[in-house]
Each structure stands twice: as structure tokens, then as C-alpha cells.
Design a protein around this motif. Sequence first.
Motif, PDB file in Angstrom:
ATOM      1  N   CYS A   1      -6.620  -4.661   2.640  1.00 60.77           N
ATOM      2  CA  CYS A   1      -6.689  -4.301   4.068  1.00 60.77           C
ATOM      3  C   CYS A   1      -5.611  -5.052   4.843  1.00 60.77           C
TER       4      CYS A   1
ATOM      5  N   ASN B   1       0.839  -1.212   0.000  1.00 59.81           N
ATOM      6  CA  ASN B   1       0.000   0.000   0.000  1.00 59.81           C
ATOM      7  C   ASN B   1       0.870   1.257   0.000  1.00 59.81           C
TER       8      ASN B   1
ATOM      9  N   CYS C   1     -10.168   1.290  -2.062  1.00 58.41           N
ATOM     10  CA  CYS C   1      -9.370   0.064  -2.047  1.00 58.41           C
ATOM     11  C   CYS C   1     -10.305  -1.135  -2.023  1.00 58.41           C
TER      12      CYS C   1
ATOM     13  N   ASN D   1      -5.663   0.562   5.181  1.00 58.81           N
ATOM     14  CA  ASN D   1      -7.020   0.527   4.630  1.00 58.81           C
ATOM     15  C   ASN D   1      -7.998  -0.055   5.660  1.00 58.81           C
TER      16      ASN D   1
ATOM     17  N   TYR E   1      -4.333   4.912   4.338  1.00 63.46           N
ATOM     18  CA  TYR E   1      -3.910   4.156   3.149  1.00 63.46           C
ATOM     19  C   TYR E   1      -2.944   3.027   3.483  1.00 63.46           C
TER      20      TYR E   1
ATOM     21  N   LEU F   1     -12.795   2.763   3.875  1.00 63.77           N
ATOM     22  CA  LEU F   1     -12.179   3.055   2.576  1.00 63.77           C
ATOM     23  C   LEU F   1     -12.648   2.086   1.491  1.00 63.77           C
TER      24      LEU F   1
END
Lengths: 352, 352
Positions: free
Chosen positions: A243, A21, A238, A228, A225, A232
Amino acid sequence: MSLDGIDTPAVLVDLDKAEANIRAFQAYADRHGLKVRPHIKTHKLPRLAAYQVAQGAVGITCQKVSEAEAMVVGGEVDDVLITYNILGEKKLRRLRALSERIRLSVVADNLVVAEGLSATFRGAEGPLDVLVECNTGADRCGVESPEAAAELAKAIEAMPGLRFAGLMTYPPIGKPGAVADWLGRAKALIEAEGIGVPTISSGGSPDIWKAHEMPLATEYRVGTYVYNDGFLVGQGTCAWEDCALTVLATVVSVPAENRAVIDAGSKVLTSDLLGLEGHGRILGRPDLAIDQLSEEHGRIVSEGPVGLAVGQRLRIVPNHACVVSNMLDQVELVRGETYLGSTPVAARGKVW
Amino acid sequence: MSLDGIDTPAVLVDLDKAEANIRAFQAYADRHGLKVRPHIKTHKLPRLAAYQVAQGAVGITCQKVSEAEAMVVGGEVDDVLITYNILGEKKLRRLRALSERIRLSVVADNLVVAEGLSATFRGAEGPLDVLVECNTGADRCGVESPEAAAELAKAIEAMPGLRFAGLMTYPPIGKPGAVADWLGRAKALIEAEGIGVPTISSGGSPDIWKAHEMPLATEYRVGTYVYNDGFLVGQGTCAWEDCALTVLATVVSVPAENRAVIDAGSKVLTSDLLGLEGHGRILGRPDLAIDQLSEEHGRIVSEGPVGLAVGQRLRIVPNHACVVSNMLDQVELVRGETYLGSTPVAARGKVW
């Protein structure tokens, strides 16, 4: 080690996913010539802050002086923006001490805060960089108009010990055009006074892939971010597979055919809903809902038979990753199904 | 010391009020011949657990083994009921070790949990006391019927290392009659098997002053009563003046005439609403509402001018005291306007 050795409830951080990420957004920002300044409030872990900087982040964002202190211990991070109105003798003393170790900048949205900063940094080796926080529609902190931003910028620039360093905003979700207008007007007014605006700092994870639509920003602050979360995913930012933070829980009771109880309640998942239904997504079982939390219990309900057994373990993507990071003293680091060990959440509970 | 020396945000505990709350319920329970077994989840402080026992509590209630470990360190507390289905090798090992130091009892609502307890306590010096958790309408954990309670009681009594010790319930608010029916039937069924029911443990702070309306209970578990909070004021259980826990916060921004921002957000006040409007009551300013929290900011809004200044301090009674206790590593002890110093929240974040 396998995940079986982890006692529940536990917060699992998949480093493979977190690192992917971080790299993905850094690559996007690099393509658009945007500096990245990640907010560490989501992970609160020095090792991930160091990874963010190693991948190209210009520094990090913290909300509190105590968070910044926890993040710079290892020496990998030497540039911190604290996006908070810092007030009070104790915090200002710590801020000054911190400024002697790293490159530091802060924000202000009013004269009382700016005057406190000036009194603290008067006579320091170099001036403290202060950005003016702007309310571009989120209606939290921030000066209310471009005119007010210019006025405060001018005042800061004139104060001993301070240097006006730019504008900072936490923009409302999905309105890059209005934000650009606001900040563009403020920038023009400040430049008309003969003062430079070297940095315009924007941020927010929901709109990360649209960050380039507000080209006025020179840097972008992103927190969630890195992990996640359910919020989100709901925003389309995403996918569930992205995640990195999950809660590992054990079913401790199946008292009725369509109800089960897990050992993760609001002390782990928190009560943050962020507009979502239920308290997290159970991976592999989208048919189940966590409809109620007490402090140590999460209640799972289902339309048909719940199909869970006492002792069974579940992984849950929470609604809001940042607040979950703040609940336990440690998180468990994993890569896929391999357990690497636990690490303290260095900036957990740092509110000063 | 005065409260001025406390850095914000901070959680303040007024010991005068907490001790008065403890004494008031103990006196009520003494009048009605009811044993008191306070739940430490609200304060998480060994010194208040010791005070509760010194005032006449028969012991304490914990939700987790790790909480119990934190509470018995000083030696003042030597009788703990853990009202949780304990599962898993690590927790069971710790439970057995704890049982060698204090009088310990636990609950179970299913055979898997009872069998794990039995395997752990087989061969111990004395049997482990196990109460059967009963679902009398709160629909969380607990066996679903008096018949199921009797069946599990019989199974526990027959298992090596265990002794059936009674019934435990967290009753739904405001229904003492239905709860008494349920438990009375379970008790009769168990006694018909020739098994005694020495303890019937009920609890819950909203109905504390009605505890005597369910005379079947031999002991009552109470947590929130020690601090009280906005929820209990709303339930009519206490007055604002009885609230011993407050959050001390500083106004960091007054960006608009009818809006201010304080340095206490969800990392202190938590997102728990418990059906209330807003995120806490600002003492002395009932006209203001905390309408929104982010992690480090609380937003205050008002119909007319907000009438607050940057730097001003406010004290807030949160919606839910127990979860606020769990957010910071320390609380600040006060008596009225005198600051006594900080103390670590010994059982904070103990989820195992």
C-alpha cells in the motif's frame, strides 16, 4: 527531510511502492500480451501517469474531460481514453479542443451521446474513436446485450465524424468467463456486419492478476493498483506492505482509557467503507479500530487500553485510495522514511 | 442567467433559502437570549459568514486554523472560536499570527494541548481565551467528567499566556437535561475555585429549535442549519423546501427500463449516509432512489419504469450538506431559478 516536517493530517504517497506496483502489473501484462491503460483516477498526478507510460502503458484512462486536460499538460501522455458518456455543449467543445492535441478515444452507450459526439466531430481532421460501453454484469452504464452493442456500433460507424473503435466494459468482479461470452458474442455480431473490433478494453483492480483469464481483452484498465488499499488487501489482490498511499494523522485527544481521537476524519479518509469494518487500518496497531468519523475527527477505540498519547503520529491505510486522493489539494511524496516534498493533486475535484 | 448555463455536476446554493435559514434561527435565538456562533464548516464561504454576523451572530466557529484564516480575509468577521485541540508548531505559529488580527478563542481537553497553547502565547499582548471541551455524551473529544473539567480549567487559568474562558460541548442529540446537569456541576466546581465561567457554548443543528431547553448555554454553534439536508429533514428539523444546497446532475445513461445513471457520484454527493437509505433525494421524484455511487456515477433505480431521458437534469438534496460543500472548488449561487454565478469555496479542503 524526514517525515517529522509534514503537518497533519496529510496524504503520503510512497513513490518506491507506487513505482514497484506499476512495474509489477506492467510485467504481468507484458507476459500475457495485454496492453495496459491505467486509470489516473487513483493518483490524479501527471508524474505518475508519465511513469506509467514510460514503463510501457499504451496511454491512460480518464473519467472526465477535465481530468484528461490536467494529465496531458506535461506532454508525456499523448493517448487518452475517456470512459464516460460525454454530454453537453461545454464538455463537447473541450473534448474537441483536446482531440487536436492528443490521440483521444471515448465511449458511448446510447444514441443521444453518440449523436452529440458526431455533431461535434463532423468536419474534424480525423474521426473520433468511440468504443461501445457494455454492461457485462456490473449494472451501471453500458448497453444491455450483445445485440444492442452491435446495433450501436453500426450506428456509430455510420455517423459523420466518428469511427467505431471497439468494446469497453467494467466487468463484475470474479466472473471472467461470463464476460468473455458476452463480449465474444458482441464481437462476432459486429464483425458479421463487416465492421472491425480493434480494441476490447476491460479493467478493474481486484482481478488484475486474473486479467489473462479473459483473453478476448486487448487492453486492461487499472486504477487502484498503483496505490492499493484496504479493500484490495481484503480481496487478496495485494498485501499491506504494497500500500503506497497512507494517511498521516496526529492523536489530538485521549479522553478515555479505551478511546483516542485523531485529526483525520471524513475530510481525509472519506466515508467509503467498500464493505469493510472501520475506516482504515492503523499500521503497526491492528488491535485498534477507527470506528467513527466526523469531518475532522477519527475516533479510535480498543478493547483494552488504547496505548496512545496526545501528539503521537499514526499512519493509516485507508479503505479506498482513489477517493482519499481527491480530498486534499496536495499529497506528500516520500520514499520510505524520506520526505521529498509536496505536489499538487492536479486532477483533484475535476468532475466536468 | 438561467440555471441552464450551469455545467453538471454542480453544487447549487440558493441564497434566498440560506439567508432565510440564517434569519430564522437568529430570530429564535434572539427571542431566547442566546448568542449565535455559526460553524462555517457547512458553507465555507466568507460571504455567508459575513451575512451571519450582519444578522446578529457574535462571531463564527471554525474547526481548523486554516479555515479561520480563509474566513477573516474580508474583514467582516473578527471573532472566531476554533473548537479543536490545536497541536504542533506550524499550527500554533499560525494561530498566534491570527490572534493578532482578530478576537480569537480555542478549546482544549487535555494538558498537552493547553501547554502548547501556553508556550505559544506566553508574552503575547493579551492572553488567549481557552474553553474546556466537555464530553457530555457524544463520546468524541472532551474531558470525561465535571471534576476533570474543573481541574483543567484551573490549570489553564494558571498558565502564562492563557485565560480560562468557559465550557464547550457538542451534546448528544436529544438529551438537553443530562447535558445541563453535567455542565451545571462543572460550572459550580469551577466557580468554587474563584474562577468565572463567562461562556458555555453548546451546539448542533438537529436540536436547534430545542436550544432554549438547555438554558445554561450562553451561545449556540450551528452549521448545517444554513443549508439543511436530508439528514435534518429526517430528524424533523426542517422541510425539503428549506434545503438551500442541491446537487445539479445530468442523466448520462438510461441502460434499462428501471435504471438510470447520473453524472454525480461520490466525488460530489459523498458516501455519507448518516443512517439514511440511498444517496440523496431527487426533487420532484420521491419514487426514485439513488442506490449506489461510484466516484463519477450515481445509479438511480425504480420499481416501475424510471421515466428519465438521457440529457435530463435533476436536482438532488444530499444526505449531508457539509461534506458536499467540501468536494468542489466552487459552488453556483442561485436565487430561485436565477443563476448568479459561481464562487470559490474559500475554506474547502482546509484541514490544518
